[in-house]
Design an enzyme around this catalytic site. Structure first.
Site, PDB file in Angstrom:
ATOM      1  N   ARG A 119       9.599  -8.733  11.485  1.00 28.57           N
ATOM      2  CA  ARG A 119       9.397  -9.814  10.577  1.00 28.57           C
ATOM      3  C   ARG A 119       9.533 -11.167  10.941  1.00 28.57           C
ATOM      4  O   ARG A 119      10.121 -11.609  12.072  1.00 28.57           O
ATOM      5  CB  ARG A 119      10.491  -9.671   9.332  1.00 28.57           C
ATOM      6  CG  ARG A 119      10.180  -8.399   8.605  1.00 28.57           C
ATOM      7  CD  ARG A 119      11.301  -8.371   7.556  1.00 28.57           C
ATOM      8  NE  ARG A 119      12.716  -8.369   7.872  1.00 28.57           N
ATOM      9  CZ  ARG A 119      13.472  -9.063   7.836  1.00 28.57           C
ATOM     10  NH1 ARG A 119      12.970 -10.515   7.285  1.00 28.57           N
ATOM     11  NH2 ARG A 119      14.518  -9.112   8.404  1.00 28.57           N
ATOM     12  N   LYS A 155      22.111   2.404   8.035  1.00 31.65           N
ATOM     13  CA  LYS A 155      21.764   2.658   6.540  1.00 31.65           C
ATOM     14  C   LYS A 155      20.876   3.761   6.447  1.00 31.65           C
ATOM     15  O   LYS A 155      21.212   4.747   5.716  1.00 31.65           O
ATOM     16  CB  LYS A 155      21.096   1.446   5.972  1.00 31.65           C
ATOM     17  CG  LYS A 155      20.947   1.121   4.653  1.00 31.65           C
ATOM     18  CD  LYS A 155      20.769  -0.190   4.220  1.00 31.65           C
ATOM     19  CE  LYS A 155      19.580  -0.831   4.509  1.00 31.65           C
ATOM     20  NZ  LYS A 155      18.620  -0.735   5.276  1.00 31.65           N
ATOM     21  N   THR A 156      19.807   3.678   7.333  1.00 33.67           N
ATOM     22  CA  THR A 156      19.095   5.068   7.466  1.00 33.67           C
ATOM     23  C   THR A 156      19.573   6.175   7.868  1.00 33.67           C
ATOM     24  O   THR A 156      19.368   7.560   7.114  1.00 33.67           O
ATOM     25  CB  THR A 156      17.671   4.706   7.955  1.00 33.67           C
ATOM     26  OG1 THR A 156      17.110   3.544   7.195  1.00 33.67           O
ATOM     27  CG2 THR A 156      16.514   5.902   7.836  1.00 33.67           C
ATOM     28  N   HIS A 168      19.607  -3.926  -1.349  1.00 31.68           N
ATOM     29  CA  HIS A 168      19.409  -3.581  -0.099  1.00 31.68           C
ATOM     30  C   HIS A 168      20.180  -2.490   0.605  1.00 31.68           C
ATOM     31  O   HIS A 168      21.230  -2.996   1.293  1.00 31.68           O
ATOM     32  CB  HIS A 168      19.422  -4.760   1.079  1.00 31.68           C
ATOM     33  CG  HIS A 168      18.496  -4.650   2.412  1.00 31.68           C
ATOM     34  ND1 HIS A 168      19.035  -4.938   3.467  1.00 31.68           N
ATOM     35  CD2 HIS A 168      17.575  -3.732   2.619  1.00 31.68           C
ATOM     36  CE1 HIS A 168      18.620  -4.752   4.458  1.00 31.68           C
ATOM     37  NE2 HIS A 168      17.340  -4.043   4.142  1.00 31.68           N
ATOM     38  N   LYS A 213       8.597  -5.644   2.637  1.00 33.31           N
ATOM     39  CA  LYS A 213       9.757  -6.647   2.173  1.00 33.31           C
ATOM     40  C   LYS A 213       9.175  -7.743   1.346  1.00 33.31           C
ATOM     41  O   LYS A 213       9.951  -8.233   0.424  1.00 33.31           O
ATOM     42  CB  LYS A 213      10.290  -7.506   3.442  1.00 33.31           C
ATOM     43  CG  LYS A 213      10.984  -6.190   4.330  1.00 33.31           C
ATOM     44  CD  LYS A 213      12.270  -5.636   3.579  1.00 33.31           C
ATOM     45  CE  LYS A 213      13.164  -4.709   4.532  1.00 33.31           C
ATOM     46  NZ  LYS A 213      14.052  -4.064   3.690  1.00 33.31           N
ATOM     47  N   SER A 237      19.669  -4.006   8.736  1.00 32.86           N
ATOM     48  CA  SER A 237      18.990  -3.232   9.862  1.00 32.86           C
ATOM     49  C   SER A 237      19.772  -2.900  11.204  1.00 32.86           C
ATOM     50  O   SER A 237      20.619  -4.003  11.575  1.00 32.86           O
ATOM     51  CB  SER A 237      17.526  -3.770  10.357  1.00 32.86           C
ATOM     52  OG  SER A 237      16.726  -3.786   9.188  1.00 32.86           O
ATOM     53  N   ASP A 272      16.545   2.434   1.929  1.00 36.97           N
ATOM     54  CA  ASP A 272      16.485   0.989   2.135  1.00 36.97           C
ATOM     55  C   ASP A 272      16.426   0.164   0.721  1.00 36.97           C
ATOM     56  O   ASP A 272      17.304  -0.985   0.836  1.00 36.97           O
ATOM     57  CB  ASP A 272      15.324   0.537   2.737  1.00 36.97           C
ATOM     58  CG  ASP A 272      15.364  -0.764   3.382  1.00 36.97           C
ATOM     59  OD1 ASP A 272      16.205  -1.002   4.113  1.00 36.97           O
ATOM     60  OD2 ASP A 272      14.153  -1.345   3.517  1.00 36.97           O
ATOM     61  N   ARG A 330       9.447   1.564  14.968  1.00 35.90           N
ATOM     62  CA  ARG A 330       9.704   2.214  13.707  1.00 35.90           C
ATOM     63  C   ARG A 330       8.700   3.432  13.459  1.00 35.90           C
ATOM     64  O   ARG A 330       7.759   3.679  13.781  1.00 35.90           O
ATOM     65  CB  ARG A 330       9.388   1.350  12.794  1.00 35.90           C
ATOM     66  CG  ARG A 330      10.092   0.106  12.767  1.00 35.90           C
ATOM     67  CD  ARG A 330      11.105   0.005  11.834  1.00 35.90           C
ATOM     68  NE  ARG A 330      12.104  -0.971  11.836  1.00 35.90           N
ATOM     69  CZ  ARG A 330      13.245  -1.256  10.919  1.00 35.90           C
ATOM     70  NH1 ARG A 330      13.321  -0.500  10.024  1.00 35.90           N
ATOM     71  NH2 ARG A 330      13.751  -2.294  10.912  1.00 35.90           N
TER      72      ARG A 330
END
Length: 528
Positions: A54, A238-239, A216, A197, A234, A253, A318
């Protein structure tokens, strides 16, 4: 082919593919988009070009009378005037008009019909269309037929640069959100995460207007209906940690917490692929198959086998896949109120304990602080881990002042008697460079212990500076790992590093102090 009409936007391209079948997107991508290939397990291998993460410094929000007073303007929410927005908008439309073919994705953001919004993506690449068909909630044939006008439109002209001579442009990349026109315009970046996003940012604006907390976070649910939400930026896990074979995944997410419970905003997952293996992350590894987009990975040109350890293109490799690629998933992705809230942090200083229990006031403090280390690859230009504070564990996507979200969280934690935890997935035995990363199997064991109620009967010790409660034992984890002080050889260095981190917390929180309750201010760390 029967073409979809986009003339209402001033777009007059003959070949338009709307909500296209996955095999067709594969065929177009492989024929027409250079560098596109199929992996040995059937995933679509794609490249996003120069931008592999990003570009938060290039994001702008248009200043409009209706929304201006609600937005927390500053370094994150940077304003843009109407005229400049229209210059960028026209630039995107002009570019879309010279493309041979366009793709339209009409889909939903939000699994709860009461709160979901209708989103239209207009883009130039099969890769982007497949990505957003994975990330949004695809309508049924009947829903598509009755879709009507979308609530928000994303014009992805990312293959064409912004004009850096245009006022207020900082580079050839520009991501502009116009809340009143209900549009997002993307120029100068083909990184697909900007679309995802952008929509999340819009939900972060809209939901508090209805008393809903956008988060988030990832979320999963146990066999008893007990929901856990995991906040984290990130690279904090989290994932990885939400994909738990013992629990059903709600999402990885983006979620909302309403008066009725929790729901996922998205229809898929966007997992980091760096060092991915079947051993460490079996659910994510097995989700990579036909229909998955693999972004910026390196692969063997003969066998098409992906090397997940190779980060020569980017650290931010990703995988994007629809949520049903995860075996153990809750569909529809809606569940009850959380029983546990877990704040994930990746502490590069090696000071925070691997697991600790927070009071409601400490939970609010740590939520507003949003401390972690930026791990290499999440954003352009980050190569070494850096200590960072991101309010609400997602400041880049929050449009209101952090207190708006913190008050919603505190109210919901109180009302539903939720237990809050801080889990450090970062370093132990020393800071980054000296210590080592906490083993994933230990972190999983601690989260299992939270879910099984294993900490209810154990002794706790209070951290002298942070004040949170550290359990002295946990099934499957050596006792000495639980208290950071015990893992450092150099005690003087530990105390000095801890003092430094406390100072960073205190300095960061100064900008929020005026607007928060005294009890939350008092819940922050103090040097004894």
């Amino acid at each position: 082919m029967a073409s979809f009409d986009l003339s209402q936007y001033g777009i007059h391209v003959n070949e338009i593919h709307r909500n296209t079948a996955v095999p067709v997107l594969y065929e177009i991508g492989l024929r027409k988009e250079p560098g596109t290939a199929i992996s040995d397990v059937g995933a679509l291998l794609v490249y996003s070009g120069e931008k592999t993460g990003r570009s938060p410094k290039d994001k702008r929000i248009v200043r409009s009378p209706e929304s201006e007073k609600n937005i927390d303007w500053g370094d994150i929410n940077i304003g843009l005037d109407q005229h400049t927005y229209m210059v960028n908008h026209e630039r995107a439309i002009d570019y879309l008009n010279i493309c041979e073919r366009l793709f339209v994705v009409d889909a939903f953001a939000g699994w709860d019909p009461k709160y979901r919004i209708k989103v239209r993506i207009i883009c130039t690449r099969a890769y982007h269309a497949l990505f957003m068909q994975n990330m949004l909630i695809m309508p049924s044939a009947e829903e598509l037929e009755n879709f009507g006008e979308p609530d928000y439109v994303v014009f992805n002209g990312g293959g064409f640069p912004a004009n850096s001579y245009t006022s207020e442009m900082t580079s050839k990349t520009s991501v502009d959100v116009h809340l009143e026109r209900r549009e997002i315009v993307i120029l100068g970046t083909q990184y697909a995460g900007e679309m995802k996003k952008g929509i999340f940012g819009v939900m972060n604006y809209l939901m508090p207007l209805q008393g809903v907390l956008p988060m988030h976070c990832s979320a999963n649910v146990g066999t008893e209906g007990d929901v856990t939400i995991l906040f984290g930026l990130s690279g904090t896990g989290k994932t990885t940690l939400s994909a738990d074979p013992k629990r059903k995944l709600i999402g990885d997410d983006e979620h909302c917490w309403t008066d009725e419970g929790t729901f996922n905003i998205e229809g898929g997952c966007y997992a980091k692929a760096i060092n991915l293996s079947a051993e460490s992350e079996p659910d994510i590894f097995n989700a990579i198959r036909f229909g998955t987009v693999l972004e910026n990975v390196v692969y063997d040109k003969v066998t098409r086998e992906v090397d997940y350890t190779d980060t020569s293109i980017t650290q931010n490799t990703r995988a994007s896949y629809p949520i049903h690629h995860i075996e153990n998933v809750q569909v529809p992705c809606v569940a009850g109120h959380p029983k546990h809230v877990i704040f994930l942090t990746c502490d590069a200083f090696g000071v925070l304990p691997p697991v600790s229990k927070l009071s409601p006031e400490q939970a609010s403090y740590h939520f507003i602080s949003g401390y972690t280390a930026k791990v290499a690859g999440t954003e352009m230009g980050i190569t070494e881990p850096q200590a960072t504070f991101s309010a609400c564990f997602g400041a880049a996507f929050m449009m209101w002042h952090p207190n708006t979200y913190a008050e919603l969280l505190a109210e919901k934690i109180r009302r539903h008697e939720v237990t809050a935890w801080l889990v450090n997935t970062g370093w132990t035995g020393g800071a980054h460079g000296t210590g080592s990363r906490i083993k994933l199997k230990y972190t999983r064991a601690m989260i299992d212990a939270i879910h099984h109620g294993d900490f209810e009967g154990v002794d706790f010790t209070e951290d002298s500076a942070f004040g949170f409660q550290i359990p002295k034992s946990c099934p499957g984890v050596p006792d000495e790992v639980l208290v950071p002080e015990n893992t450092w050889e150099d005690q003087q260095a530990y105390q000095a590093t801890k003092a430094k981190l406390v100072g960073l917390f205190q300095e960061n929180f100064k900008k929020f102090e005026a607007g928060v309750h005294a009890a939350i201010r008092a819940a922050g760390p103090k040097l004894p």
